[in-house]
Design an enzyme around this catalytic site. Structure first.
Site, PDB file in Angstrom:
ATOM      1  CB  CYS A  89     -18.947  18.861  -9.018  1.00 15.57           C
ATOM      2  SG  CYS A  89     -18.762  18.942 -10.805  1.00 15.57           S
TER       3      CYS A  89
ATOM      4  CG  HIS B 113     -20.052  19.765 -14.359  1.00 14.58           C
ATOM      5  ND1 HIS B 113     -21.127  19.056 -13.871  1.00 14.58           N
ATOM      6  CD2 HIS B 113     -19.989  20.902 -13.630  1.00 14.58           C
ATOM      7  CE1 HIS B 113     -21.694  19.747 -12.888  1.00 14.58           C
ATOM      8  NE2 HIS B 113     -21.022  20.858 -12.725  1.00 14.58           N
TER       9      HIS B 113
ATOM     10  CD  GLU C 196     -21.361  16.515 -16.439  1.00 15.32           C
ATOM     11  OE1 GLU C 196     -21.807  17.627 -16.101  1.00 15.32           O
ATOM     12  OE2 GLU C 196     -20.434  15.960 -15.820  1.00 15.32           O
TER      13      GLU C 196
END
Length: 390
Positions: free
Chosen positions: A267, A359, A361
Site C-alpha cells: 500500500c 492488502h 492480509e
C-alpha cells in the site's frame, strides 16, 4: 474538529454532508454529534466495515459505504485492526437498528460515539458515489446536531478552508510511539523491522505466522535503530497521506536498500518503494477502496480479487523492464489493476525487494493475495542462504 461526543441516536438529530463543490445532502446524525472534515471517499465492500473503520490508512478520510445496510453484525474485540477507529467521518444509507451476531459486544453507532466519529445516515449514498466517480474525491464536511443549523455558506467556507489530502504527511498521527514486538510462530527466521506507517494487526499476525519476530517500529525510526535489532528484512506498512510528502521515509528506505536488506512494502509502502527507486507518484481521481478490486499478477497470469485503500499511485512503465532512476538496477511492474491499469506492484530484479499496492492480509477478505507473505518469506530465506554460502 469533532465536538465532545454525544450519542446521536437518543433523539432524532439532523445532519448534512457538504462537499467542497457546494453539493449538499441532508440526513440523520449517526455516531457522535458535531462537525468533522476530511476527504470524502467511497469503499465498495459489502462486509468488513469494522476492519475498514479501524484501518489507520483511512485517517483523514470521510468514508462512504456503498453497501446500503451497515452495522447489523455490530462490533467485537477480535476483528479490530488497531487501537481505535481512524476514519474522519462515516456515511451510510441504512444503519441497522439491531445487532445480530453472537460475537458482538457493542453496536457500531456506540463505537462511533465512543471514538468521537461524526457520521451521517439516511442519504442517497449511490448518488454521492456517482458524483465522486464523476467529479473525483474532494473535501467534505459532516455537520450534525446543532452544527447542522449553521448557514450553508458558513458550512461551505469551513469545508473549503480544510487542507487537501495532497501534500499531507499523516504517518505521525497513526504510528506507534514506542517499539512493540510480536514473537514468531513456528520455525523462527529472525527479526523483522516493520516501519509502522499505519500497520494493521492482521499484517503483524501474518508476518509472525511466517516465522518472523515482528518488531513494529515508530515511523521516526532511523537506519541505526533498524540495524540495532539485527533484522533479516524490513517491511513498510500501509498508511494514510501523500507519498510525495514523506521524503524522510523515502530516504530511510534507500538506506535499507543500500544495506542489501530484503524489503517488502504494501500500500503506502509500495508508493514509497516507487519513490525510493526514483519513480514519481500521482493522485488518482477517486482512488481504489474496497474488497473487490481485480489485479493481474504478471508472473503467473492469475487474476486476484484484492482489498485496496489508496488514493495515490506510482508512475511507471507497465509492460517493460526499466532501469531504476535512483540506481537500484532493473525493475518491473509486477501487478496491474485491471479496472484502470494502475501500477499495483513493483519488483526489483537485481536486489531482494518488491511491493504491492494492496492488502495481502485482507481482513476480512478476500484472501487471494495472502501468498505474498509466503513469497516474502521465500525471498528472505533465499537471501540468508546466499549469505551463508559467501
Amino acid at each position: 474538529m469533532n465536538h465532545t461526543p454525544t450519542k446521536a441516536h437518543t433523539l432524532p438529530q439532523p445532519a448534512v454532508l457538504v462537499l467542497e463543490d457546494g453539493t449538499r445532502h441532508r440526513g440523520r446524525a449517526y455516531g457522535a454529534l458535531g462537525t468533522t472534515l476530511g476527504e470524502v471517499v467511497f469503499a465498495t465492500g459489502m462486509s468488513g466495515y469494522q476492519e475498514t473503520l479501524t484501518d489507520p490508512s483511512y485517517a483523514g478520510q470521510i468514508v462512504l459505504q456503498t453497501a446500503p445496510h451497515i452495522g447489523n453484525t455490530g462490533m467485537n474485540d477480535e476483528d479490530t485492526e488497531s487501537r481505535r477507529v481512524w476514519v474522519a467521518g462515516y456515511i451510510v444509507r441504512d444503519p441497522s437498528r439491531v445487532v445480530s451476531n453472537w460475537r458482538a459486544n457493542a453496536s457500531l453507532d456506540d463505537t462511533l460515539t465512543r471514538d468521537g466519529i461524526v457520521g451521517i445516515s439516511g442519504i442517497d449514498t449511490r448518488a454521492v458515489t456517482r458524483h465522486i466517480r464523476s467529479a473525483g474525491s474532494m473535501r467534505g464536511g459532516i455537520f450534525s446536531g446543532p452544527d447542522a443549523a449553521l448557514e450553508p455558506e458558513e458550512q461551505l467556507r469551513i469545508v473549503t478552508e480544510a487542507p487537501q489530502m495532497a501534500g499531507q504527511n499523516l504517518s505521525a498521527q497513526v504510528s506507534v510511539e514506542v517499539a512493540a514486538i510480536t514473537p514468531a510462530a513456528g520455525d523462527r527466521i529472525g527479526n523483522l523491522a516493520v516501519l509502522d506507517l499505519g500497520v494493521k494487526q492482521a499484517t503483524i499476525d501474518n508476518l509472525a505466522a511466517r516465522g518472523f519476530e515482528v518488531h513494529v517500529l515508530p515511523q521516526t525510526a532511523t537506519i541505526e535503530e533498524i540495524k540495532a535489532i539485527d533484522p533479516v528484512a524490513v517491511f513498510y506498512s500501509n498508511g494514510p497521506g501523500d507519498p510525495a510528502a514523506s521524503d524522510g521515509h523515502v530516504a530511510l528506505l534507500r538506506e535499507v536498500l543500500d544495506e542489501k536488506l530484503p524489503f517488502f512494502g504494501i500500500c503506502f509502502g509500495n508508493q514509497l518503494f516507487g519513490r525510493a527507486l526514483g519513480l514519481g507518484t500521482y493522485k488518482l481521481p477517486f482512488g481504489h477502496r474496497g474488497i473487490n478490486q481485480p489485479v493481474l499478477d504478471k508472473a503467473t497470469g492469475r487474476v486476484e480479487i484484492t482489498a485496496h485503500n489508496h488514493g495515490f499511485a506510482v508512475d511507471a512503465p507497465l509492460d517493460e523492464t526499466f532501469d531504476s532512476p535512483a540506481g537500484y538496477g532493473r525493475v518491473e511492474v509486477s501487478h496491474i489493476g485491471l479496472n484502470d491499469r494502475v501500477v499495483e506492484g513493483l519488483r526489483a530484479l537485481d536486489i531482494p525487494a518488491f511491493s504491492v499496492q494492496y492488502h495481502p492480509e485482507a481482513a476480512a477478505g478476500p484472501h487471494d493475495a495472502n501468498y505474498l507473505f509466503d513469497r516474502f518469506r521465500d525471498v528472505v530465506v533465499a537471501h540468508l542462504a546466499q549469505k551463508d554460502t559467501k
